[in-house]
Design a protein around this motif. Sequence first.
Motif, short mmCIF file in Angstrom:
data_model
loop_
_atom_site.label_atom_id
_atom_site.label_comp_id
_atom_site.label_asym_id
_atom_site.label_seq_id
_atom_site.Cartn_x
_atom_site.Cartn_y
_atom_site.Cartn_z
N MET A 41 0.85 -1.20 0.00
CA MET A 41 0.00 0.00 0.00
C MET A 41 0.88 1.24 0.00
SD MET A 41 -3.01 1.06 2.71
CE MET A 41 -4.12 -0.19 2.07
N ASP A 42 0.66 2.13 -0.93
CA ASP A 42 1.42 3.36 -1.02
C ASP A 42 0.81 4.40 -0.08
OD1 ASP A 42 2.93 5.55 -1.72
OD2 ASP A 42 1.98 5.84 -3.68
N VAL A 43 1.20 4.31 1.20
CA VAL A 43 0.61 5.18 2.21
C VAL A 43 0.87 6.66 1.90
CG1 VAL A 43 0.57 5.74 4.67
CG2 VAL A 43 0.80 3.37 3.93
N ALA A 44 2.09 6.96 1.42
CA ALA A 44 2.43 8.36 1.12
C ALA A 44 1.53 8.95 0.05
CB ALA A 44 3.89 8.46 0.69
N GLY A 45 1.05 8.14 -0.86
CA GLY A 45 0.20 8.62 -1.94
C GLY A 45 -1.27 8.74 -1.58
N LEU A 46 -1.63 8.32 -0.37
CA LEU A 46 -3.03 8.38 0.04
C LEU A 46 -3.40 9.76 0.57
CD1 LEU A 46 -3.35 5.00 2.01
CD2 LEU A 46 -4.21 5.48 -0.30
N VAL A 47 -4.61 10.18 0.25
CA VAL A 47 -5.15 11.42 0.79
C VAL A 47 -5.67 11.20 2.20
CG1 VAL A 47 -6.98 13.14 0.51
CG2 VAL A 47 -5.73 12.31 -1.49
N ALA A 48 -6.27 10.02 2.44
CA ALA A 48 -6.90 9.75 3.73
C ALA A 48 -7.06 8.25 3.91
CB ALA A 48 -8.27 10.43 3.81
N THR B 283 -16.40 -1.08 -3.73
CA THR B 283 -15.86 -0.22 -2.68
C THR B 283 -14.41 0.13 -2.97
OG1 THR B 283 -17.36 -1.11 -0.99
CG2 THR B 283 -15.31 -0.10 -0.21
N ALA B 284 -13.64 -0.87 -3.40
CA ALA B 284 -12.23 -0.62 -3.74
C ALA B 284 -12.10 0.41 -4.85
CB ALA B 284 -11.56 -1.93 -4.15
N GLU C 220 -7.63 -8.91 -2.59
CA GLU C 220 -7.59 -8.67 -4.03
C GLU C 220 -7.42 -7.20 -4.36
OE1 GLU C 220 -11.23 -10.36 -5.40
OE2 GLU C 220 -10.62 -12.44 -4.98
N HIS C 221 -7.64 -6.34 -3.37
CA HIS C 221 -7.53 -4.88 -3.57
C HIS C 221 -6.70 -4.29 -2.43
CE1 HIS C 221 -10.61 -5.16 -6.71
NE2 HIS C 221 -11.23 -5.99 -5.89
N ALA C 222 -5.57 -4.93 -2.16
CA ALA C 222 -4.76 -4.56 -1.00
C ALA C 222 -4.13 -3.17 -1.13
CB ALA C 222 -3.67 -5.60 -0.79
N ASP C 223 -4.20 -2.58 -2.32
CA ASP C 223 -3.66 -1.22 -2.47
C ASP C 223 -4.54 -0.19 -1.78
OD1 ASP C 223 -5.59 -1.89 -4.51
OD2 ASP C 223 -5.08 -0.02 -5.53
N VAL C 224 -5.84 -0.54 -1.54
CA VAL C 224 -6.74 0.45 -0.93
C VAL C 224 -7.60 -0.11 0.20
CG1 VAL C 224 -6.88 2.01 -2.91
CG2 VAL C 224 -8.44 0.06 -2.77
N LEU C 225 -7.71 -1.42 0.36
CA LEU C 225 -8.61 -1.99 1.36
C LEU C 225 -7.84 -2.72 2.46
CD1 LEU C 225 -11.57 -3.37 -0.79
CD2 LEU C 225 -11.26 -1.08 0.20
#
Length: 291
Positions: free
Chosen positions: A1-8, A50-51, A88-93
């Motif tokens: 997961m790219d935490v730095a690229g997340l807004v929230a 949701t993802a 399956e959507h570990a980049d955001v979930l």
Amino acid sequence: MDVAGLVAIDVHTHAEISKDGHRSLSPELFGASEEYFKAHGHRQPTIAETAAYYRERKMAAVVFTVDAEHATGHPRIANEEVAEGCAEHADVLIPFASVDPWKGRAGVREARRLVNDHGVRGFKFHPSIQGFSPNDPMAYPLYEAIEELGVPALFHTGQTGIGAGVPGGGGIRLRYSNPLLVDDVAVDFPELRIILAHPSFPWQDEALAVATHKPYVYIDLSGWSPKYFPPQLVRYANSLLKDKVLFGSDYPVITPDRWLSDFDKLEIKPEVRPKILKDNAARLLGLKENA
């Protein structure tokens, strides 16, 4: 997961429907929740939907269902399905699970298996729907396992829209969701990370007292539009609890778009906003850059 690229990071979203169309709540309770949130006919998104929703907004989301089979007789959505969908959507979930504490030792075994074999990152409790007091020793073996596993326990607190307006509230007792009952859990399991979900009407001051007194108790802001937050909650979020308050929406009944729009209008210090929206959750959940 790219935490730095997340807004929230939204720490409070629901898996309301399974792959085969099974709902997490009975039609009676689900209808009451829709009426309470004025969310008539809202879509029940799949985990994949949701993802996509959160990915489009450059956000991550914690996803869970509620296992209340003992009290309601309504079969749950399988925790494994939620965990697999999130994987399956570990980049955001981020998968949380829910185990009915009335399941005893079987529930303890399930909790361990879900973390060790399915990558679950925390557990959701809804005392009012599950029909138990958080400080009931019946639930303590489950808390002990969760504490040993090193993942958070998220407790619904305050009034609930589920059962609202149904005769007898659908059998749901509000008193089980007083945050002072969770204070006993924080005492008896001092290393357990605890999240008190929602502005805790009518026990907001109690929630603030517990979170300021117990070092590993946090508060999420889900279930309410920020424009309705009690002033003392905003004051504490800006000061004493600036490192322990978390963004949560209650998606899909409240969308992050609506929540964030109203949050922008709150008098929150510029240096505190990123803590609430992302940094506090990333630290609590142990999220690593590009992990």
